[in-house]
Scaffold this motif. Structure first.
Motif, PDB file in Angstrom:
ATOM      1  N   ARG A   1       0.834  -1.201   0.000  1.00  0.00           N
ATOM      2  CA  ARG A   1       0.000   0.000   0.000  1.00  0.00           C
ATOM      3  C   ARG A   1       0.874   1.258   0.000  1.00  0.00           C
ATOM      4  N   GLU A   2       1.892   1.268   0.858  1.00  0.00           N
ATOM      5  CA  GLU A   2       2.785   2.422   0.938  1.00  0.00           C
ATOM      6  C   GLU A   2       3.674   2.528  -0.299  1.00  0.00           C
ATOM      7  N   LYS A   3       4.119   1.380  -0.810  1.00  0.00           N
ATOM      8  CA  LYS A   3       4.984   1.406  -2.002  1.00  0.00           C
ATOM      9  C   LYS A   3       4.254   1.990  -3.214  1.00  0.00           C
ATOM     10  N   ILE A   4       2.997   1.603  -3.388  1.00  0.00           N
ATOM     11  CA  ILE A   4       2.235   2.116  -4.524  1.00  0.00           C
ATOM     12  C   ILE A   4       2.089   3.633  -4.415  1.00  0.00           C
ATOM     13  N   LYS A   5       1.889   4.114  -3.201  1.00  0.00           N
ATOM     14  CA  LYS A   5       1.790   5.561  -2.981  1.00  0.00           C
ATOM     15  C   LYS A   5       3.099   6.243  -3.351  1.00  0.00           C
ATOM     16  N   LEU A   6       4.220   5.707  -2.893  1.00  0.00           N
ATOM     17  CA  LEU A   6       5.519   6.325  -3.159  1.00  0.00           C
ATOM     18  C   LEU A   6       5.893   6.251  -4.633  1.00  0.00           C
ATOM     19  N   ALA A   7       5.528   5.158  -5.295  1.00  0.00           N
ATOM     20  CA  ALA A   7       5.903   4.974  -6.697  1.00  0.00           C
ATOM     21  C   ALA A   7       5.280   6.027  -7.599  1.00  0.00           C
TER      22      ALA A   7
END
Length: 484
Positions: free
Chosen positions: A382-388
């Motif tokens: 969830r956090e990775k998709i936001k950062l990407a």
């Protein structure tokens, strides 16, 4: 399955243990797959008509999404027993990692179907010491037998009590896979497939429990798909999953490796979920590095677990030097390489997180280039998709490492893999995917995409310079637009 039949399975397992301890390997191997070594013997034993019936029956039981829904609705697995020609039923199962063991007994005695995820691959007849391959696979049959017995033995007498109880009144579907690509594409893709086919209401109606192994979960499934109130959601360690199933006497089946893929609608759902639910941008270690005017944000994924990439430090060092040449000190890195469960970290997570952190710090110190770093390898998907959403481009191995920046966010990037693994476009695809040359290492047998390899560093630098030039990054440094 009655108590008497459960005792028969117990007795067959005891005989199996004695054989394994004595090193006896005397099972008869059959196969319904045309062209395989044991197909002719199977045809001779079963006859042409029965073999054709068995092939047709298992073609209707492929483990795909709609088949899984039918099985969950019926609360049982029905299959044509090749040896007896009779319909046989299984309502009891055990889970070990990617395997499901569906137990049965009938005219051919006790046995189990070995499934990988949702798909049946082989039948094992314990008393007759015969296995029948349903489709091709690379599993060692004797290792499968050993794993099945070990899994049952850990449950002690509770396993046979579970077998002897009447058929389950309640149903559970297990979602989640230990590989991120399979978790996103297969388990989550399977649920999205039900929505696209208008079957989601039927799926929820068939269920009493949605069961998510923590070890095999990268996104909170109930947050992403919002089950109705009557479906109880259980997050549990994989090691405890069988005890949960036994304690509640559930009929369970898996939605996993079920033939799904990343659709645009699933991608949209994931991106929307991350944008709404992820607080990552507000975290102190992230917020101080975002929104800096004129900085370039680059995603690099460290291949840490399998050790196939032999000159990874040279790749990372060359990336650091190239970024310094193009952008000076105005660079921030997102370092990836591992995806722990969103619910709990285990010993393996802590070990790998420490290893990745030591790798990038050592490489920066050796080549004398230091950039600010956001450590996404300790974050959930969830956090990775936001950062990407904020990156300019990525550099990763082809496959699971690139699933967030490429398959989900469709950012431009560079991938590398062994020569055997450079065509996995169903796992990783972006409109601007650059591949760089690699060399399989001499002296190692090339076995599929598992061959050890190294990256051609001059070719990698040329590819990197070309990507930066094609995107006009060096000439017009700007931030990625919010919510990209």
């Amino acid at each position: 399955m009655s108590l008497l039949l459960a005792k028969g399975l117990h007795k067959a397992f005891q005989a199996l243990v004695k054989d394994m301890e004595a090193g006896v390997r005397d099972w008869t191997a059959l196969s319904i797959v045309p062209g395989t070594t044991n197909h002719a013997a199977t045809l001779q034993m079963l006859g042409e008509q029965r073999l054709a019936e068995v092939v047709r029956q298992f073609a209707r039981f492929p483990g795909h999404n709609l088949s899984v829904l039918k099985i969950l609705t019926r609360k049982k697995v029905e299959f044509l027993d090749p040896l007896s020609g009779k319909i046989t039923i299984s309502t009891k199962s055990l889970i070990f990692r990617k395997y499901s063991y569906l137990f049965f007994t009938g005219p051919s005695g006790p046995g189990f179907i070995m499934c990988i995820g949702s798909k049946p691959y082989a039948l094992f007849y314990l008393a007759k010491k015969i296995w029948v391959d349903i489709r091709n696979h690379n599993e060692d049959h004797y290792a499968v037998l050993s794993r099945c017995h070990t899994t049952a033995a850990k449950l002690e007498r509770g396993f046979y009590r579970y077998l002897s109880e009447p058929g389950a009144r309640e149903v559970g579907c297990i979602v989640g896979d230990e590989r991120p690509t399979h978790f996103i594409r297969e388990s989550m893709g399977g649920l999205q497939h039900y929505i696209e086919k208008g079957k989601m209401d039927a799926f929820w109606e068939a269920l009493d429990y949605l069961i998510v192994p923590i070890d095999n979960s990268f996104i909170l499934t109930d947050e992403l798909f919002d089950p109705p109130p009557h479906v109880k959601v259980i997050y549990t360690n994989m090691s405890d999953l069988n005890r949960v199933v036994m304690a509640k006497n559930l009929f369970v089946y898996r939605l996993m490796r079920s033939g799904s893929h990343m659709t645009d609608s699933l991608r949209t759902r994931l991106v929307s979920y991350a944008e709404k639910a992820s607080p990552a941008e507000d975290w102190p270690e992230v917020s101080k590095l975002t929104g800096r005017e004129g900085y370039r944000t680059v995603w690099f994924s460290v291949e840490i677990e399998k050790g196939r990439l032999k000159n990874q430090e040279a790749v990372f060092s060359e990336l650091l030097l190239a970024l310094q040449d193009h952008f000076g000190s105005r660079v921030q890195l997102i370092i990836d390489g591992w995806s722990p469960s969103p619910i709990a970290l285990n010993t393996k997570d802590y070990r790998i997180i420490s290893t990745i952190r030591a790798f990038y710090r050592r490489a920066m110190k050796k080549c004398g280039v230091q950039f600010s770093v956001i450590e996404s390898f300790s974050m959930s998907y969830r956090e990775k998709i936001k950062l990407a959403a904020k990156i300019d481009f990525f550099v990763t191995m082809h496959g699971s490492a690139a699933i967030v920046p490429s398959l989900i966010k469709q950012k431009p990037g560079i991938t590398y893999h062994s020569a055997w693994g450079m065509t996995i476009d169903h796992e990783v695809w972006v409109p601007t995917l650059y591949r760089t040359r690699t060399h399989d290492q001499a002296g190692h047998p090339a076995v599929g995409h598992w061959a050890p390899f190294d990256v051609d560093i001059p070719a990698f630098r040329d590819t990197l310079d070309r990507l930066i030039g094609d995107l006009s990054l060096a000439q017009t440094p700007v931030l990625a637009p919010p919510g990209d």
